[in-house]
Motif scaffolding. Structure first.
Motif, PDB file in Angstrom:
ATOM      1  N   LEU A   1      15.294 -29.281 -38.459  1.00 44.92           N
ATOM      2  CA  LEU A   1      16.424 -30.115 -38.871  1.00 44.92           C
ATOM      3  C   LEU A   1      17.381 -29.377 -39.786  1.00 44.92           C
ATOM      4  N   ASN A   2      16.880 -28.465 -40.580  1.00 41.72           N
ATOM      5  CA  ASN A   2      17.738 -27.765 -41.523  1.00 41.72           C
ATOM      6  C   ASN A   2      18.196 -26.400 -41.024  1.00 41.72           C
ATOM      7  N   SER A   3      18.148 -26.170 -39.734  1.00 35.07           N
ATOM      8  CA  SER A   3      18.481 -24.854 -39.185  1.00 35.07           C
ATOM      9  C   SER A   3      19.952 -24.501 -39.382  1.00 35.07           C
ATOM     10  N   HIS A   4      20.793 -25.493 -39.605  1.00 25.97           N
ATOM     11  CA  HIS A   4      22.219 -25.236 -39.807  1.00 25.97           C
ATOM     12  C   HIS A   4      22.542 -24.892 -41.263  1.00 25.97           C
ATOM     13  N   VAL A   5      21.570 -25.002 -42.141  1.00 23.62           N
ATOM     14  CA  VAL A   5      21.771 -24.785 -43.565  1.00 23.62           C
ATOM     15  C   VAL A   5      21.534 -23.319 -43.896  1.00 23.62           C
ATOM     16  N   ASP A   6      22.436 -22.756 -44.655  1.00 27.19           N
ATOM     17  CA  ASP A   6      22.285 -21.386 -45.133  1.00 27.19           C
ATOM     18  C   ASP A   6      21.089 -21.348 -46.082  1.00 27.19           C
ATOM     19  N   SER A   7      20.099 -20.566 -45.770  1.00 30.07           N
ATOM     20  CA  SER A   7      18.867 -20.562 -46.570  1.00 30.07           C
ATOM     21  C   SER A   7      19.076 -20.016 -47.974  1.00 30.07           C
ATOM     22  N   THR A   8      20.199 -19.366 -48.221  1.00 29.68           N
ATOM     23  CA  THR A   8      20.472 -18.861 -49.567  1.00 29.68           C
ATOM     24  C   THR A   8      21.175 -19.903 -50.431  1.00 29.68           C
ATOM     25  N   SER A   9      21.657 -20.964 -49.839  1.00 27.08           N
ATOM     26  CA  SER A   9      22.339 -22.024 -50.589  1.00 27.08           C
ATOM     27  C   SER A   9      21.334 -23.076 -51.038  1.00 27.08           C
ATOM     28  N   PRO A  10      21.509 -23.604 -52.260  1.00 25.22           N
ATOM     29  CA  PRO A  10      20.609 -24.672 -52.691  1.00 25.22           C
ATOM     30  C   PRO A  10      20.864 -25.939 -51.870  1.00 25.22           C
ATOM     31  N   PRO A  11      19.838 -26.747 -51.661  1.00 25.00           N
ATOM     32  CA  PRO A  11      20.039 -27.982 -50.895  1.00 25.00           C
ATOM     33  C   PRO A  11      20.989 -28.932 -51.617  1.00 25.00           C
ATOM     34  N   ARG A  12      21.766 -29.676 -50.839  1.00 26.91           N
ATOM     35  CA  ARG A  12      22.708 -30.646 -51.393  1.00 26.91           C
ATOM     36  C   ARG A  12      22.147 -32.050 -51.220  1.00 26.91           C
ATOM     37  N   ILE A  13      22.521 -32.903 -52.137  1.00 26.46           N
ATOM     38  CA  ILE A  13      22.111 -34.302 -52.105  1.00 26.46           C
ATOM     39  C   ILE A  13      23.352 -35.151 -51.850  1.00 26.46           C
ATOM     40  N   ALA A  14      23.245 -36.131 -50.965  1.00 21.07           N
ATOM     41  CA  ALA A  14      24.336 -37.084 -50.725  1.00 21.07           C
ATOM     42  C   ALA A  14      23.999 -38.395 -51.426  1.00 21.07           C
ATOM     43  N   ILE A  15      24.939 -38.870 -52.230  1.00 17.83           N
ATOM     44  CA  ILE A  15      24.796 -40.145 -52.930  1.00 17.83           C
ATOM     45  C   ILE A  15      25.830 -41.086 -52.324  1.00 17.83           C
ATOM     46  N   VAL A  16      25.394 -42.268 -51.895  1.00 14.74           N
ATOM     47  CA  VAL A  16      26.286 -43.235 -51.269  1.00 14.74           C
ATOM     48  C   VAL A  16      26.388 -44.448 -52.178  1.00 14.74           C
ATOM     49  N   LEU A  17      27.614 -44.879 -52.452  1.00 18.10           N
ATOM     50  CA  LEU A  17      27.862 -45.980 -53.377  1.00 18.10           C
ATOM     51  C   LEU A  17      28.940 -46.876 -52.798  1.00 18.10           C
ATOM     52  N   SER A  18      28.712 -48.166 -52.858  1.00 13.39           N
ATOM     53  CA  SER A  18      29.721 -49.139 -52.478  1.00 13.39           C
ATOM     54  C   SER A  18      30.144 -49.872 -53.742  1.00 13.39           C
ATOM     55  N   THR A  19      31.459 -50.020 -53.944  1.00 14.78           N
ATOM     56  CA  THR A  19      31.954 -50.677 -55.158  1.00 14.78           C
ATOM     57  C   THR A  19      32.842 -51.860 -54.812  1.00 14.78           C
ATOM     58  N   TRP A  20      32.856 -52.800 -55.737  1.00 14.58           N
ATOM     59  CA  TRP A  20      33.793 -53.920 -55.685  1.00 14.58           C
ATOM     60  C   TRP A  20      33.909 -54.473 -57.104  1.00 14.58           C
ATOM     61  N   ASN A  21      35.093 -54.342 -57.680  1.00 22.62           N
ATOM     62  CA  ASN A  21      35.370 -54.823 -59.032  1.00 22.62           C
ATOM     63  C   ASN A  21      34.269 -54.418 -60.015  1.00 22.62           C
ATOM     64  N   GLY A  22      33.977 -53.138 -60.050  1.00 21.05           N
ATOM     65  CA  GLY A  22      32.880 -52.645 -60.869  1.00 21.05           C
ATOM     66  C   GLY A  22      33.292 -51.931 -62.141  1.00 21.05           C
ATOM     67  N   GLU A  23      34.526 -52.158 -62.606  1.00 26.36           N
ATOM     68  CA  GLU A  23      34.997 -51.379 -63.751  1.00 26.36           C
ATOM     69  C   GLU A  23      34.138 -51.546 -65.005  1.00 26.36           C
ATOM     70  N   GLN A  24      33.456 -52.659 -65.141  1.00 31.82           N
ATOM     71  CA  GLN A  24      32.632 -52.890 -66.326  1.00 31.82           C
ATOM     72  C   GLN A  24      31.422 -51.950 -66.369  1.00 31.82           C
ATOM     73  N   TYR A  25      30.840 -51.656 -65.217  1.00 32.49           N
ATOM     74  CA  TYR A  25      29.606 -50.873 -65.154  1.00 32.49           C
ATOM     75  C   TYR A  25      29.797 -49.451 -64.639  1.00 32.49           C
ATOM     76  N   LEU A  26      30.892 -49.214 -63.958  1.00 28.45           N
ATOM     77  CA  LEU A  26      31.114 -47.939 -63.282  1.00 28.45           C
ATOM     78  C   LEU A  26      31.161 -46.730 -64.221  1.00 28.45           C
ATOM     79  N   PRO A  27      31.826 -46.785 -65.364  1.00 26.27           N
ATOM     80  CA  PRO A  27      31.846 -45.594 -66.235  1.00 26.27           C
ATOM     81  C   PRO A  27      30.447 -45.128 -66.644  1.00 26.27           C
ATOM     82  N   GLU A  28      29.565 -46.046 -66.960  1.00 27.23           N
ATOM     83  CA  GLU A  28      28.206 -45.677 -67.347  1.00 27.23           C
ATOM     84  C   GLU A  28      27.455 -45.051 -66.173  1.00 27.23           C
TER      85      GLU A  28
END
Length: 94
Positions: free
Chosen positions: A8-35
């Motif tokens: 599965l990771n054959s397309h990844v350059d073995s010298t590069s560190p692995p990357r993480i994907a973070i997925v977030l959905s927001t709606w009127n979150g200004e109160q909590y988003l900065p933290e």
């Protein structure tokens, strides 16, 4: 029979560190988003992408996300922020 499937990771350059994907959905979150964003910024692992889909916020959520994106999207941090602005679709469709 010979196994010709690639790992599965054959397309990844073995010298590069692995990357993480973070997925977030927001709606009127200004109160909590900065933290939450500050918590991500302080993580010791820097090789990550944040994908945010905003569900039609009418508060300061988008401004907070855009400001964070400008601060973090540069080659020196290793982090990338992708903000997708959308109409209000609701929790399930967003």
């Amino acid at each position: 029979m010979k196994n010709i499937a690639k790992p599965l990771n054959s397309h990844v350059d073995s010298t590069s560190p692995p990357r993480i994907a973070i997925v977030l959905s927001t709606w009127n979150g200004e109160q909590y988003l900065p933290e939450l964003l500050e918590s991500l910024r302080l993580q010791t692992w820097v090789h990550w992408d944040l994908w945010v889909r905003d569900d039609g916020s009418v508060d300061g959520t988008l401004a907070i996300l855009q400001d964070f994106s400008k601060k973090m999207n540069n080659k020196s941090t290793g982090r990338r922020i992708h903000v997708i602005e959308g109409e209000n679709l609701g929790v399930v469709r967003s």
